[in-house]
Design an enzyme around this catalytic site. Structure first.
Site, PDB file in Angstrom:
ATOM      1  N   PHE A 246       2.965  -6.636  -3.180  1.00 22.88           N
ATOM      2  CA  PHE A 246       2.591  -7.539  -4.091  1.00 22.88           C
ATOM      3  C   PHE A 246       1.715  -8.722  -3.181  1.00 22.88           C
ATOM      4  O   PHE A 246       1.593  -9.883  -3.675  1.00 22.88           O
ATOM      5  CB  PHE A 246       3.817  -8.147  -4.629  1.00 22.88           C
ATOM      6  CG  PHE A 246       4.334  -7.442  -5.404  1.00 22.88           C
ATOM      7  CD1 PHE A 246       4.102  -6.679  -6.306  1.00 22.88           C
ATOM      8  CD2 PHE A 246       5.900  -7.283  -4.828  1.00 22.88           C
ATOM      9  CE1 PHE A 246       4.905  -5.516  -7.142  1.00 22.88           C
ATOM     10  CE2 PHE A 246       6.689  -6.314  -5.760  1.00 22.88           C
ATOM     11  CZ  PHE A 246       6.247  -5.499  -6.425  1.00 22.88           C
ATOM     12  N   GLN A 646       2.341   0.756 -13.629  1.00 24.34           N
ATOM     13  CA  GLN A 646       1.707  -0.489 -12.935  1.00 24.34           C
ATOM     14  C   GLN A 646       1.458  -1.768 -13.908  1.00 24.34           C
ATOM     15  O   GLN A 646       1.838  -2.991 -13.634  1.00 24.34           O
ATOM     16  CB  GLN A 646       0.272  -0.273 -12.392  1.00 24.34           C
ATOM     17  CG  GLN A 646       0.362   0.572 -11.253  1.00 24.34           C
ATOM     18  CD  GLN A 646       1.296  -0.098 -10.173  1.00 24.34           C
ATOM     19  OE1 GLN A 646       0.615  -1.192  -9.625  1.00 24.34           O
ATOM     20  NE2 GLN A 646       2.391   0.254  -9.788  1.00 24.34           N
ATOM     21  N   LYS A 709     -11.309   2.173 -11.623  1.00 22.82           N
ATOM     22  CA  LYS A 709     -11.521   0.433 -11.583  1.00 22.82           C
ATOM     23  C   LYS A 709     -10.188  -0.252 -10.798  1.00 22.82           C
ATOM     24  O   LYS A 709     -10.204  -1.175 -10.428  1.00 22.82           O
ATOM     25  CB  LYS A 709     -11.820  -0.046 -12.828  1.00 22.82           C
ATOM     26  CG  LYS A 709     -13.395   0.133 -13.256  1.00 22.82           C
ATOM     27  CD  LYS A 709     -13.443  -0.250 -14.734  1.00 22.82           C
ATOM     28  CE  LYS A 709     -14.490  -1.511 -14.788  1.00 22.82           C
ATOM     29  NZ  LYS A 709     -14.490  -2.165 -15.963  1.00 22.82           N
ATOM     30  N   GLY A 710      -9.363   0.400 -10.959  1.00 19.09           N
ATOM     31  CA  GLY A 710      -7.674  -0.163 -10.468  1.00 19.09           C
ATOM     32  C   GLY A 710      -6.992  -1.013 -11.562  1.00 19.09           C
ATOM     33  O   GLY A 710      -7.379  -1.344 -12.421  1.00 19.09           O
ATOM     34  N   GLU A 713      -3.144  -5.183 -10.539  1.00 17.91           N
ATOM     35  CA  GLU A 713      -3.152  -6.543 -10.837  1.00 17.91           C
ATOM     36  C   GLU A 713      -3.413  -6.903 -12.243  1.00 17.91           C
ATOM     37  O   GLU A 713      -2.702  -8.029 -12.466  1.00 17.91           O
ATOM     38  CB  GLU A 713      -3.908  -7.143  -9.686  1.00 17.91           C
ATOM     39  CG  GLU A 713      -3.274  -6.999  -8.248  1.00 17.91           C
ATOM     40  CD  GLU A 713      -4.218  -7.352  -7.266  1.00 17.91           C
ATOM     41  OE1 GLU A 713      -5.342  -6.687  -7.149  1.00 17.91           O
ATOM     42  OE2 GLU A 713      -3.965  -8.253  -6.607  1.00 17.91           O
TER      43      GLU A 713
HETATM   44 MO1  MOS Z   1      -2.442  -7.803  -3.266  1.00 19.25          MO
HETATM   45  S1  MOS Z   1      -2.012  -9.468  -3.720  1.00 19.25           S
HETATM   46  O1  MOS Z   1      -4.162  -7.719  -2.913  1.00 19.25           O
HETATM   47  O2  MOS Z   1      -1.481  -7.142  -2.575  1.00 19.25           O
END
Ligand code: MOS
Length: 750
Positions: A246, A646, A709-710, A713
């Site tokens: 994280f 995720q 794109k991921g 987060e």
């Molecule tokens: Mo993340 S906060 O780039 O591990």
């Protein structure tokens, strides 16, 4: 080549799942070796000052104590601060453990006790007596606020706020509808399940094998080599499993330095693990105060956006994140003024925490948009649609893709938004007030240069390797899927090795870029392998594939076959034999770091629409988040199962940010007082109810070669805002400081 996917796009369970649930997966503090010494840290009990004396007599007399290190007897190493820097760190002078008698923050490691066992080291550490000369300190962001701040020194990879556009103050004054308020988010500390730890194996001859809890084995390797003056050939860092990062493992943490220092000095293997309480002695998400003002015309069209954020940093580094830029990105307006400033406090340096900056700035923006919707009498989704950004106005660029509209509509549909009575306090069941709120989310979609190797053995099994970590996101699994599809294999025929500094080069795992980056590298390596195989297969005497080019064949079922005539085929094992027993390819994908700094033609972001239902006991103020729908647009979804995990993880953290997480400091002492799970609250199972994740269709051919794109987060961004907006809808009370605790609900009760 992605047309005949069988594994990509399918919900696959984690390939590392069995190792993790059976305890076979080994974490940094679990690697065993004979003759292992154990270290324990003594931290400063004052926030600022000097050490005037350290009495180690009683500690040193404990049987089993091997050595006690302080700033006075530490080994000589590279002490220049720049040698402690890593690429993801902020500008300033990184903290150097045991560097001098100076105390920079409460909890700072000042003594390292090394003993034959952890318990002896810990007991002896409790007997160390330290005398201090205390200097005045400041740990209170509210008190540290002033009228002027030095501009932060620019942090690599972190975009500063864009230049002001138009005259935001004037447009605000003239706006038909206006809202302006201050929104704050408390300090949060990273508490991954696995606390930070390092086991250094002394291999003899100055060689070290380092098992470090890190999000970047090669970053840790380079750091150790630089700081201790070793050749990188003599330092191998291995971290096959990481129990959550994280962001806390993006930079080398002080346990790495101390463990290596002790091992080199004692010429012995050393383990140093932090206790849960000691996890509160390094990185954290900085407390941030946002002042946000929006002006709009009668129809809710934004005319002015002003967002000013003040974030805490340490006195010795300018930690920065992107907090305010989102306000100029999500909605267009002719007049925009975004500012970001830092106040220096006597604490450890803050660090990146899941979507650093975004959930903070977006909490302010999306709360203010909710307030504006109410002030203008417009539905919150309708307000956002009237202010939909078709371009990135911060950078004046088109987006690679942006399916946020579909997030709003599909999320609203699933949530049942049309049944919402907009009047606050209007929905209830018995003693429970029900609130429905929503918010937008946004996060970077990036790709970083990464290399991967693919080796196909004589047995037809494929081995993939890359130095990247899998911090729990599912990297092992998606890379297995990509490689298996590329060669037409079952997932069981593919092994993936990660988290070893000797493997092909990878950046730290962070920024939600690993799937796009390592995934594209694995795809490139497999493509190169396919070309080599076809070349050799065509050369075999009487080969069924004679004369075939790469575009003429398909890989499926462990065979290479002609696309137009599947009866002409050759086993992979046969092709490998023709190539001499094994075939290997190593390829890179993605721009170099330099490339990232060069102007890009498009902006690339992931988006989300988050919908929250809260239920609040009208007498007791007890608040539960009973339902979340998170609709996410993140390009191609490689694995809906790990992808969903995720987002759920991010949403759970968003609930924690909204309701629970808050580092509490006694500012008289400058000391964190709730450094345990008894008092620093994170969501437990009982806090989590229904979370539904929707991935909307989004085609993106520019962010990465594999359309990804991921996802690591985006799930946290917007969640706290949606909950705060739901709280307002339930109660009519606008709570602008996170976390939303019962006392705030009751204090503001109507
Ligand atoms: Mo993340 S906060 O780039 O591990």
């Amino acid at each position: 080549m992605l047309k005949n996917d069988t594994h990509i796009g399918s919900p696959r369970s984690r390939v590392d799942g069995p190792a993790k649930v059976t305890g076979k997966a080994t974490y940094a503090a679990e690697f065993a070796t004979p003759d292992l010494a154990h270290a324990y840290i003594v931290g400063s009990s004052v926030a600022r000052g000097k050490i005037t004396g350290i009495d180690v007599a009683a500690a040193g007399a404990v049987p089993g104590v091997i050595k006690i290190f302080t700033h006075e007897n530490r080994p000589r190493t590279a002490w220049f601060s720049f040698r402690h820097k890593t690429i993801v760190g902020p500008p300033g002078r990184p903290f150097r453990p045991l560097y001098s008698d100076e105390i920079q923050y409460s909890g700072q490691p000042i003594v390292l006790v090394v003993a034959e066992s952890f318990d002896v080291a810990r007991h002896a550490a409790s007997l160390v007596k330290v005398a201090y000369e205390q200097h005045p300190h400041e740990t209170d962001l509210g008190r540290a606020r002033s009228d002027s701040y030095e501009p932060p020194r620019r942090r690599l990879g972190i975009a500063p706020p864009p230049k002001p556009r138009g005259d935001a103050a004037k447009a605000y004054d003239e706006a038909a509808v206006r809202v302006s308020a201050e929104y704050t988010i408390a300090t949060e500390h990273h508490n991954p399940m696995e606390p930070h730890a390092t086991t250094v194996i002394w291999e003899g001859g100055g060689k070290l094998t380092v098992h470090d809890k890190t999000q970047g084995v090669q970053s840790s390797q380079a750091y150790v080599a630089r700081v201790f003056g070793l050749s990188s050939d003599d330092v191998r860092v291995i971290s096959p499993y990481v129990g959550g990062g994280f962001g806390s493992g993006l930079r080398p943490q002080h346990q790495l330095f101390l463990a290596v220092m002790a091992s080199l000095a004692l010429e012995r293997s050393v383990r140093l693990e932090l206790t849960r309480q000691q996890m509160f002695t390094h990185v954290h998400r900085p407390e941030t105060i946002n002042v946000l003002s929006l002006g709009a015309d009668q129809d809710g069209k934004l005319t002015s956006i002003q967002h000013h954020a003040l974030a805490a940093t340490s006195r010795f580094e300018d930690h920065q994140e992107v907090v305010v830029n989102w306000s100029g990105l999500l909605y267009p307006a002719e007049n925009v003024d975004l500012r970001y400033e830092l106040a220096k406090l006597d604490t450890a340096s803050p660090g990146d925490m899941r979507a650093p900056g975004a959930p903070l700035g977006v909490f302010a923006l999306e709360s203010a948009m909710d307030e504006l919707a109410i002030a203008a009498g417009i539905d919150p989704i309708e307000l956002r649609l009237r202010n939909y950004a078709e371009r990135d106005e911060n950078d004046d660029k088109p987006f690679t893709s942006k399916a946020l509209r579909a997030c709003y509509s599909e999320g609203a549909e699933r949530f049942g938004w049309s049944r919402r009575d907009p009047k606050p306090g209007s929905m209830r069941e018995g003693r429970e007030l029900i609130g429905w709120g929503m918010a937008s989310g946004v996060w970077d979609a990036n790709m970083m240069k990464t290399s991967a190797r693919a080796v196909l053995g004589a047995d037809g099994k494929l081995a993939i390797s890359c130095a990247t970590s899998d911090i729990g996101t599912g990297t092992y699994t998606i890379l297995t899927q990509i490689a298996a599809d590329a060669l037409g294999l079952a997932m069981d025929d593919v092994t993936v090795a990660l988290g070893d500094s000797s493997l092909p080069t990878s950046p730290v795992q962070g920024g939600s870029w690993t799937a796009a980056s390592a995934g594209s590298a694995v795809m490139a390596a497999c493509q190169s392998l396919r070309e080599t195989l076809v070349k050799h297969a065509g050369k075999i005497d009487g080969s069924p594939l004679v004369g075939a080019g790469i575009d003429d064949v398909a890989f499926a079922g462990g065979r290479i076959m002609m696309r137009l005539d599947a009866s002409r085929s050759l086993s992979l094992a046969g092709a490998v034999a023709a190539a001499g027993g094994s075939v290997e390819a190593e390829e890179s994908a993605g721009p170099s770091l330099l490339g990232l700094m060069l102007p890009k033609s498009h902006s690339s972001y992931t988006h989300a629409a988050v919908f929250a239902e809260v239920r609040i006991d009208q007498d007791l103020g007890v608040l539960r988040v009973t339902r979340i729908v998170s609709a996410v647009a993140a390009g191609r979804i490689l694995n809906p199962k790990t992808a969903r995990s995720q987002i759920i993880g991010g949403v759970v953290w968003g609930i924690g940010m909204a309701l629970h997480e808050e580092t509490l400091t006694d500012h008289r002492l400058g000391r964190i007082m709730n450094h345990s799970f008894a008092e620093y609250h994170v969501p437990a199972n009982a806090d989590i109810d229904d979370i539904e994740v929707i991935f909307v269709e989004e085609h993106d051919d520019k962010t990465s070669p594999i359309g990804v794109k991921g996802l690591g987060e985006i799930g946290i961004v917007g969640t706290a805002a949606a909950i705060a907006n739901a709280v307002h809808h339930a109660t009519g009370n606008r709570i602008r400081s996170l976390p939303i605790t019962i006392d705030k609900i009751l204090a503001d009760a109507v």
